[in-house]
Design a protein around this motif. Structure first.
Motif, PDB file in Angstrom:
ATOM      1  N   GLN A  20       6.865   8.928  55.346  1.00 46.63           N
ATOM      2  CA  GLN A  20       8.191   8.350  55.643  1.00 46.63           C
ATOM      3  C   GLN A  20       8.696   9.069  56.888  1.00 46.63           C
ATOM      4  OE1 GLN A  20       9.829   6.009  53.586  1.00 46.63           O
ATOM      5  NE2 GLN A  20       7.861   5.900  52.544  1.00 46.63           N
ATOM      6  N   PHE A  21       8.622   8.435  58.034  1.00 45.91           N
ATOM      7  CA  PHE A  21       9.015   9.112  59.269  1.00 45.91           C
ATOM      8  C   PHE A  21      10.527   9.047  59.438  1.00 45.91           C
ATOM      9  CE2 PHE A  21       9.641   9.876  63.766  1.00 45.91           C
ATOM     10  CZ  PHE A  21       8.753  10.906  64.016  1.00 45.91           C
ATOM     11  N   ARG A  22      11.174  10.194  59.485  1.00 45.50           N
ATOM     12  CA  ARG A  22      12.633  10.276  59.655  1.00 45.50           C
ATOM     13  C   ARG A  22      12.913  10.300  61.147  1.00 45.50           C
ATOM     14  NH1 ARG A  22      13.546   8.577  54.593  1.00 45.50           N
ATOM     15  NH2 ARG A  22      12.596   9.966  53.072  1.00 45.50           N
ATOM     16  N   ARG A  59      11.428  17.297  70.184  1.00 35.07           N
ATOM     17  CA  ARG A  59      12.775  16.887  69.763  1.00 35.07           C
ATOM     18  C   ARG A  59      13.741  18.060  69.663  1.00 35.07           C
ATOM     19  NH1 ARG A  59       9.277  13.087  67.216  1.00 35.07           N
ATOM     20  NH2 ARG A  59       8.898  14.471  65.469  1.00 35.07           N
ATOM     21  N   ASP A 119      14.927  22.765  65.805  1.00 33.09           N
ATOM     22  CA  ASP A 119      13.991  21.627  65.788  1.00 33.09           C
ATOM     23  C   ASP A 119      14.702  20.467  65.105  1.00 33.09           C
ATOM     24  OD1 ASP A 119      11.729  20.163  66.299  1.00 33.09           O
ATOM     25  OD2 ASP A 119      10.402  21.313  65.001  1.00 33.09           O
ATOM     26  N   ASP A 120      14.090  19.292  65.124  1.00 30.89           N
ATOM     27  CA  ASP A 120      14.767  18.151  64.492  1.00 30.89           C
ATOM     28  C   ASP A 120      14.601  18.167  62.978  1.00 30.89           C
ATOM     29  OD1 ASP A 120      12.022  17.456  64.688  1.00 30.89           O
ATOM     30  OD2 ASP A 120      12.491  15.322  64.598  1.00 30.89           O
ATOM     31  N   LEU A 121      13.454  18.673  62.503  1.00 31.09           N
ATOM     32  CA  LEU A 121      13.130  18.502  61.075  1.00 31.09           C
ATOM     33  C   LEU A 121      12.214  19.620  60.610  1.00 31.09           C
ATOM     34  CD1 LEU A 121      12.090  15.153  59.451  1.00 31.09           C
ATOM     35  CD2 LEU A 121      10.493  17.069  59.334  1.00 31.09           C
ATOM     36  N   ILE A 122      12.407  20.056  59.357  1.00 33.18           N
ATOM     37  CA  ILE A 122      11.446  20.994  58.760  1.00 33.18           C
ATOM     38  C   ILE A 122      10.775  20.320  57.566  1.00 33.18           C
ATOM     39  CG2 ILE A 122      13.315  22.176  57.465  1.00 33.18           C
ATOM     40  CD1 ILE A 122      11.468  24.710  57.647  1.00 33.18           C
ATOM     41  N   ALA A 123       9.442  20.380  57.563  1.00 26.34           N
ATOM     42  CA  ALA A 123       8.658  19.810  56.468  1.00 26.34           C
ATOM     43  C   ALA A 123       7.942  20.975  55.759  1.00 26.34           C
ATOM     44  CB  ALA A 123       7.698  18.767  57.015  1.00 26.34           C
ATOM     45  N   THR A 124       6.687  21.251  56.138  1.00 21.51           N
ATOM     46  CA  THR A 124       5.978  22.389  55.528  1.00 21.51           C
ATOM     47  C   THR A 124       6.445  23.724  56.106  1.00 21.51           C
ATOM     48  OG1 THR A 124       4.236  22.426  57.187  1.00 21.51           O
ATOM     49  CG2 THR A 124       3.893  20.970  55.291  1.00 21.51           C
ATOM     50  N   GLY A 125       7.097  23.673  57.251  1.00 19.35           N
ATOM     51  CA  GLY A 125       7.602  24.899  57.877  1.00 19.35           C
ATOM     52  C   GLY A 125       6.618  25.554  58.841  1.00 19.35           C
ATOM     53  N   GLY A 126       5.408  24.993  58.960  1.00 16.93           N
ATOM     54  CA  GLY A 126       4.384  25.621  59.817  1.00 16.93           C
ATOM     55  C   GLY A 126       4.839  25.811  61.264  1.00 16.93           C
ATOM     56  N   THR A 127       5.479  24.790  61.815  1.00 20.53           N
ATOM     57  CA  THR A 127       5.903  24.865  63.218  1.00 20.53           C
ATOM     58  C   THR A 127       6.993  25.921  63.398  1.00 20.53           C
ATOM     59  OG1 THR A 127       5.631  22.457  63.163  1.00 20.53           O
ATOM     60  CG2 THR A 127       6.516  23.399  65.177  1.00 20.53           C
ATOM     61  N   LEU A 151      13.172  18.530  54.582  1.00 21.75           N
ATOM     62  CA  LEU A 151      12.432  17.834  53.509  1.00 21.75           C
ATOM     63  C   LEU A 151      12.095  18.909  52.467  1.00 21.75           C
ATOM     64  CD1 LEU A 151       9.962  15.602  55.630  1.00 21.75           C
ATOM     65  CD2 LEU A 151      12.311  15.103  54.900  1.00 21.75           C
TER      66      LEU A 151
HETATM   67  P1  AMP Z   1       6.233  21.156  59.674  1.00 20.51           P
HETATM   68  O1  AMP Z   1       5.577  22.093  60.660  1.00 20.51           O
HETATM   69  O2  AMP Z   1       5.320  20.663  58.600  1.00 20.51           O
HETATM   70  O3  AMP Z   1       7.520  21.743  59.141  1.00 20.51           O
HETATM   71  O4  AMP Z   1       6.611  19.839  60.494  1.00 20.51           O
HETATM   72  C1  AMP Z   1       7.734  19.793  61.311  1.00 20.51           C
HETATM   73  C2  AMP Z   1       7.453  19.080  62.592  1.00 20.51           C
HETATM   74  O5  AMP Z   1       6.771  17.844  62.384  1.00 20.51           O
HETATM   75  C3  AMP Z   1       8.769  18.746  63.266  1.00 20.51           C
HETATM   76  O6  AMP Z   1       8.648  19.054  64.658  1.00 20.51           O
HETATM   77  C4  AMP Z   1       8.972  17.266  63.021  1.00 20.51           C
HETATM   78  O7  AMP Z   1       9.432  16.653  64.196  1.00 20.51           O
HETATM   79  C5  AMP Z   1       7.607  16.721  62.583  1.00 20.51           C
HETATM   80  N1  AMP Z   1       7.652  15.985  61.297  1.00 20.51           N
HETATM   81  C6  AMP Z   1       6.999  16.339  60.163  1.00 20.51           C
HETATM   82  N2  AMP Z   1       7.202  15.458  59.165  1.00 20.51           N
HETATM   83  C7  AMP Z   1       8.046  14.521  59.675  1.00 20.51           C
HETATM   84  C8  AMP Z   1       8.680  13.334  59.121  1.00 20.51           C
HETATM   85  N3  AMP Z   1       8.494  12.925  57.849  1.00 20.51           N
HETATM   86  N4  AMP Z   1       9.502  12.612  59.920  1.00 20.51           N
HETATM   87  C9  AMP Z   1       9.712  13.001  61.202  1.00 20.51           C
HETATM   88  N5  AMP Z   1       9.149  14.094  61.772  1.00 20.51           N
HETATM   89  C10 AMP Z   1       8.326  14.855  61.028  1.00 20.51           C
END
Ligand code: AMP
Length: 177
Positions: A20-22, A59, A119-127, A151
């Motif tokens: 699901q791309f936010r 972003r 950053d715009d979004l945190i998912a797993t936090g790796g970045t 997320l």
């Molecule tokens: P992560 O390193 O897994 O926290 O991923 C974060 C990076 O991936 C951010 O720079 C986001 O822009 C991008 N990203 C990861 N998942 C999504 C998502 N579901 N929707 C939009 N961007 C995402």
């Protein structure tokens, strides 16, 4: 914040099935949404002694540069490998398949700098974890990391707060991703 959340559109199955791309471009194009977003960050950070904002490509550049401008402080780009022209420090981080690197200019910090990472979004936090490590390698302090979207089900924000003891500030979250 629910107004901001309502202006972020979701593109299903992008960039691949099941994701699901936010998409924050729908927030950026909306004058009220953009103002509210940057204004929320300005309110939070204007009296916290932040000396630099670091934005993560791509972003994180948009929000980070606008915030740095409003706070009257400098902006530092954290970029994908090979994009920065000066001497860099590099940090590896895990992708779903394999690894990648992000980089920062070696001269991006001065002694005593207190960074906010954006950053715009945190998912797993790796970045974000890799970005925090880069700034620490420069010898600077990371005060907090800020995103528009968390997320939480992917665990990145909880992991960073618990293991690295760095607070994550988000304007909204999407549960169940
Ligand atoms: P992560 O390193 O897994 O926290 O991923 C974060 C990076 O991936 C951010 O720079 C986001 O822009 C991008 N990203 C990861 N998942 C999504 C998502 N579901 N929707 C939009 N961007 C995402």
């Amino acid at each position: 914040m629910s107004i901001i959340k309502s202006k972020i559109r979701t593109i299903p199955d992008y960039p691949k099935p099941g994701i699901q791309f936010r998409d924050i471009t729908s927030l950026l194009i909306d004058p009220e949404g953009l103002k509210l977003t940057i204004g929320s960050f300005v309110n939070r950070y204007q009296n916290q002694g932040i000396t630099k904002v670091a934005g993560i490509e791509a972003r994180g550049f948009i929000f980070g540069a606008a915030l740095a401008f409003q706070l009257g402080i400098g902006f530092v780009p954290i970029r994908k490998k090979g994009k920065l022209p000066g001497e860099t420090l590099s940090q590896e981080y895990a992708l779903e398949y394999g690894v990648d690197h992000i980089e920062i200019h070696k001269d991006a910090a001065r002694p005593g700098d207190k960074f906010l990472i954006m950053d715009d979004l945190i998912a797993t936090g790796g970045t974000l974890i890799a970005s925090i490590q880069l700034i620490k390698k420069l010898g600077a302090d990371v005060h907090e990391a800020a995103v528009i979207v968390d997320l939480p089900d992917l665990g990145g924000s909880a992991k960073i707060e618990k293991e690295l003891k760095i607070p994550i500030f988000s304007l909204c979250s999407f549960e169940g991703d």
